[in-house]
Structure formats: C-alpha cells, structure tokens
Write a protein that holds these residues in place. Sequence first.
Motif, PDB file in Angstrom:
ATOM      1  N   UNK A 208      -0.825   5.963  23.154  1.00 27.05           N
ATOM      2  CA  UNK A 208      -0.125   4.709  23.437  1.00 27.05           C
ATOM      3  C   UNK A 208       1.091   4.555  22.525  1.00 27.05           C
ATOM      4  N   UNK A 209       2.149   3.980  23.085  1.00 27.76           N
ATOM      5  CA  UNK A 209       3.311   3.571  22.308  1.00 27.76           C
ATOM      6  C   UNK A 209       3.276   2.056  22.189  1.00 27.76           C
ATOM      7  N   UNK A 210       3.375   1.554  20.972  1.00 30.07           N
ATOM      8  CA  UNK A 210       3.300   0.121  20.719  1.00 30.07           C
ATOM      9  C   UNK A 210       4.670  -0.425  20.337  1.00 30.07           C
ATOM     10  N   UNK A 211       4.936  -1.666  20.722  1.00 29.90           N
ATOM     11  CA  UNK A 211       6.157  -2.343  20.278  1.00 29.90           C
ATOM     12  C   UNK A 211       6.031  -2.653  18.795  1.00 29.90           C
ATOM     13  N   UNK A 212       7.114  -2.437  18.045  1.00 28.80           N
ATOM     14  CA  UNK A 212       7.059  -2.719  16.604  1.00 28.80           C
ATOM     15  C   UNK A 212       7.026  -4.227  16.394  1.00 28.80           C
ATOM     16  N   UNK A 213       6.022  -4.695  15.663  1.00 23.25           N
ATOM     17  CA  UNK A 213       5.888  -6.117  15.354  1.00 23.25           C
ATOM     18  C   UNK A 213       5.382  -6.275  13.928  1.00 23.25           C
ATOM     19  N   UNK A 214       5.617  -7.447  13.350  1.00 23.89           N
ATOM     20  CA  UNK A 214       5.072  -7.824  12.051  1.00 23.89           C
ATOM     21  C   UNK A 214       5.313  -6.742  10.998  1.00 23.89           C
ATOM     22  N   UNK A 215       4.247  -6.234  10.384  1.00 28.80           N
ATOM     23  CA  UNK A 215       4.384  -5.261   9.297  1.00 28.80           C
ATOM     24  C   UNK A 215       5.191  -4.046   9.718  1.00 28.80           C
ATOM     25  N   UNK A 231       0.764  -5.796   5.710  1.00 26.31           N
ATOM     26  CA  UNK A 231      -0.341  -4.916   6.114  1.00 26.31           C
ATOM     27  C   UNK A 231      -1.697  -5.424   5.638  1.00 26.31           C
ATOM     28  N   UNK A 232      -1.712  -6.180   4.550  1.00 27.17           N
ATOM     29  CA  UNK A 232      -2.982  -6.548   3.911  1.00 27.17           C
ATOM     30  C   UNK A 232      -3.955  -7.263   4.841  1.00 27.17           C
ATOM     31  N   UNK A 233      -3.507  -8.214   5.664  1.00 27.41           N
ATOM     32  CA  UNK A 233      -4.463  -8.853   6.580  1.00 27.41           C
ATOM     33  C   UNK A 233      -5.108  -7.874   7.562  1.00 27.41           C
ATOM     34  N   UNK A 234      -4.486  -6.701   7.738  1.00 23.94           N
ATOM     35  CA  UNK A 234      -5.042  -5.665   8.622  1.00 23.94           C
ATOM     36  C   UNK A 234      -5.954  -4.716   7.866  1.00 23.94           C
ATOM     37  N   UNK A 235      -6.220  -5.028   6.573  1.00 25.19           N
ATOM     38  CA  UNK A 235      -7.012  -4.160   5.694  1.00 25.19           C
ATOM     39  C   UNK A 235      -6.386  -2.776   5.563  1.00 25.19           C
ATOM     40  N   UNK A 236      -5.062  -2.746   5.529  1.00 25.93           N
ATOM     41  CA  UNK A 236      -4.335  -1.504   5.304  1.00 25.93           C
ATOM     42  C   UNK A 236      -3.479  -1.661   4.058  1.00 25.93           C
ATOM     43  N   UNK A 237      -3.306  -0.545   3.331  1.00 20.15           N
ATOM     44  CA  UNK A 237      -2.639  -0.601   2.028  1.00 20.15           C
ATOM     45  C   UNK A 237      -1.455   0.356   1.913  1.00 20.15           C
ATOM     46  N   UNK A 238      -1.167   1.057   2.994  1.00 12.00           N
ATOM     47  CA  UNK A 238      -0.068   2.015   2.959  1.00 12.00           C
ATOM     48  C   UNK A 238       0.488   2.149   4.367  1.00 12.00           C
ATOM     49  N   UNK A 239       1.726   2.603   4.436  1.00 14.15           N
ATOM     50  CA  UNK A 239       2.278   3.032   5.712  1.00 14.15           C
ATOM     51  C   UNK A 239       2.028   4.527   5.867  1.00 14.15           C
ATOM     52  N   UNK A 240       1.525   4.907   7.012  1.00 15.31           N
ATOM     53  CA  UNK A 240       1.393   6.307   7.404  1.00 15.31           C
ATOM     54  C   UNK A 240       1.537   6.310   8.916  1.00 15.31           C
ATOM     55  N   UNK A 241       2.787   6.144   9.372  1.00 15.60           N
ATOM     56  CA  UNK A 241       3.041   5.786  10.758  1.00 15.60           C
ATOM     57  C   UNK A 241       4.211   6.563  11.331  1.00 15.60           C
TER      58      UNK A 241
END
Length: 328
Positions: A208-215, A231-241
């Motif tokens: 899937x390709x997602x539209x860039x939003x928020x973080x 990212x924190x509310x998503x329980x994520x601590x780094x970008x790896x995207x």
Amino acid sequence: MVVVKTKFGETDGQEVSLYKITNKNQTSISVLSYAATWQNFEVVEDGEKHSLIEHFDNVADYVKTPYEVGKTIGRVAGRIGKAHFSIDDKDYQLTPNDGQNIIHSGNHGLQMQNFDATVDADDSVLFTRTVRGEDGFPGVLKVKIRYTLNDEDEVSITYSARSNQDTLFNPSCHVYFNINDGNIRQTQLRINSKRFLDMNEEKLPTGKLLAVTNAYDFKNFKKIGQGLKQLKPLDKFEFDDAYVVHDKAATLKDDKRAIDFYTDRNGLVIFTANPVDAQKASVHDHNSIAMELMTLPDAINHTDFGNTILNAGQKVSYTNKFKYRKLK
C-alpha cells in the motif's frame, strides 16, 4: 581540484585506501575502498572546517558497525521479503539475515567488500568490484561506483553494473547526515513526496501507498524533532520509512547550511539513529539521519514499485546527487 590517496588501514590482510577530493572552495569528500564508503563530507565556513556526515576514523569501526555508516549497500539495498524473488518464473531463495527476510543483500553484500580503486580525472574516484553469487543472488556481477565532487559543491555517486545472468541491482549509500553538530532535532527536513510506503511489523512494505500525514508529512520544512514528537502517540521512536520521490527528492537545512538530494530513481528511505553512541541510541537520542536514495524497497515483489531487474548482458547506471549550499 586535487585528489590525494592515503592508507586508511587494513582488513583481512588487505589495505584499505582513503581518497580525498578537494575543490576550489576547499570543500572535500573522502571515500574508502572498503565498502566504497563515503567517509567524510567537509566544508569550510568562515574559515572553519565543518563535517556534514557521520564518520569513523579507523577501519575497525567501519567493519564492526551494524549501522553500515557511509557504506555502499547492495547489490540490493533494503529488505527483500522472505528472502525470495522470481525473475521470469524462475525462483531464487536467498540466505536470510533479518528474521525470514534479507536486508542489504545479506552478510556478504557490497558493504563487506574491499573495492579496487582508481583516480579518474581530477575530480572522481572509481571503485570496481566483481561479486559472484553471494548469499544466493544469481549472476557474476561487475560493479562500478564513481564518486565525483565538482566546484559547485555537488557530490555525485554513480552506480553501474553488468551481469552474466538475470539478477537484481538497486544499491545505495547508507550515509548519515549530521549537519547541525549532533542536534538532529533542530535540523529541518523537506521531502518532495505526497506518498510513503505502508510497512508491517517486519519493516516490509505491505504494497500500500499511504498519503503523508502528521508525523510523516515533510512536504514543507519541518524540524525532525517535531516529527519524532509526533511519532510518540504511535509508540514509535524513530523514522525508518520509504518515500516515493522523483528528481529533487529532499532538502536538509539548519540556519547556516543546506543539502539538496537528487536521484534518478523513485525512492528515499530515511532512518534516524545514533550510530556512534550506543548508550544514546538505546534511549532514542538520535544524532543523525540516513538518507538512502534508491528504488523503493522490495520492489521485486511489488509490481508498481519500480524495476530492479538487471537482465543478462545489459548495463544499467544510476546517479544520486548531494548539493551543499551555504545559507549565511
């Protein structure tokens, strides 16, 4: 323009050479024969030298780092799902090194090779290496990697290859930018992208390709620290995207300097990390961001992600560019 060669060290009984290219502005890049590594990118601002990328000063750290700092990764950068792919209905099973998957082409990829090198003209270093079926990849692959620095402070990395069998080719440079003396949170990032890849828990694309939003929205300049906070509310601590990009892919900047990123492929993987301080890395205190320009990861297993197949006898060539600009 000047190119100077020095001995950087040894690995497995082989000499590792460093080549430093310096232009008329005293901007310089240093590259290593080991892993065709981009070792340094240094500029002079108001009479002072300033390094723009994370680097080590000895071979041992490059050999042992799990972060692939500055190295050429390939023959295929990123992950291949289930370490498996097919070309013309012929199946290939690779040796996994990331759970059931393979990342950066396994434990014998280009990032583990010591390349032959020649100074090519007065502004380029050409690395060459032949790899043969490592980790299950088909084909004897002849690889050329050319680093060039011009007088406009633009670095070009060109990857060329030819194979005697149908195979895959999608390399990148795993270079970490640190343009603001380790304060990655204050560095601003813009990515010229409206879409990024949906990933599963194994960090593999779902298709899937997602539209860039928020973080994940960097369409306009945003401090990386703000993105990490989002990212924190998503329980994520780094970008790896992985982002879908074209031509001018992105820009990093602070109040003094900027770097523009260009590619002739369709992907940019960003990864925030701290490859030099394990303790800080353990608490997600990021000091740099990897900017990997490539065809979208796992493209061989997704029909609309781009072509990474290199057919037998065909030559392919890709170029990534990194342009430094002083802002004040």
